[in-house]
Design a protein around this motif. Structure first.
Motif, short mmCIF file in Angstrom:
data_model
loop_
_atom_site.label_atom_id
_atom_site.label_comp_id
_atom_site.label_asym_id
_atom_site.label_seq_id
_atom_site.Cartn_x
_atom_site.Cartn_y
_atom_site.Cartn_z
N ILE A 252 4.65 -2.45 3.19
CA ILE A 252 5.60 -1.77 2.32
C ILE A 252 5.79 -2.61 1.06
N VAL B 14 12.23 2.82 3.21
CA VAL B 14 10.94 3.20 3.81
C VAL B 14 10.89 2.76 5.27
N PHE C 101 2.45 1.56 1.72
CA PHE C 101 3.38 2.33 0.89
C PHE C 101 3.63 1.50 -0.37
N ILE D 18 -0.21 5.23 0.13
CA ILE D 18 0.71 6.29 -0.28
C ILE D 18 1.63 5.70 -1.36
N ILE E 160 4.88 5.69 -3.59
CA ILE E 160 6.25 6.20 -3.58
C ILE E 160 6.92 5.66 -4.84
N MET F 132 8.53 11.41 5.71
CA MET F 132 7.62 10.43 6.31
C MET F 132 6.78 11.09 7.41
#
Ligand SMILES: [Mg+2]
Length: 120
Positions: A5, A16, A51, A78, A80, A110
């Motif tokens: 993350i 997250v 992420f 991904i 964000i 998610m």
């Protein structure tokens, strides 16, 4: 499963992580506060999913994405981001991200990411 993350906001990282709790309770989580840290952790740990925030100091998410995809073309990233402009989305998709979502991510979103965007 290892999940990385990346966000310069600790609060955003916590959001997250919270959204992952029910979906991937046994995941091994790694955190990075900028792109440089993210690339180093990616190299060392080869996480299954990343992420990634875009606006960060030291190295931004665009550069980190490029470097991560250069290391592993199949990396599942991904994005964000608070930047919801279509131009940003097209840019990260072209660079190899699986998808991009606006902040903040909740559990429902998610779950959708895991079902639609990721090969787990
Ligand atoms: Mg940021």
């Amino acid at each position: 499963m290892k999940i990385l993350i990346v966000d310069d906001s600790k609060l955003a990282r916590m959001g997250v992580i919270k959204s992952l709790k029910e979906i991937e309770p046994s995941a091994e989580l790694f955190q990075a506060a900028n792109g440089l840290e993210a690339v180093a952790i990616f190299k060392a740990e080869n996480p299954r999913v990343v992420f990634l925030d875009l606006t960060m100091p030291v190295m931004d998410g665009y550069e980190a994405l490029q470097q991560i995809i250069a290391i592993d073309a199949d990396a599942q990233v991904i994005v964000i981001s608070a930047d919801i402009q279509n131009e940003a989305k097209q840019r990260v998709l072209k660079a190899g991200a699986r998808n991009m979502y606006p902040k903040p991510i909740n559990e429902e979103k998610m779950l959708q990411i895991f079902q639609q965007d990721l090969l787990i």
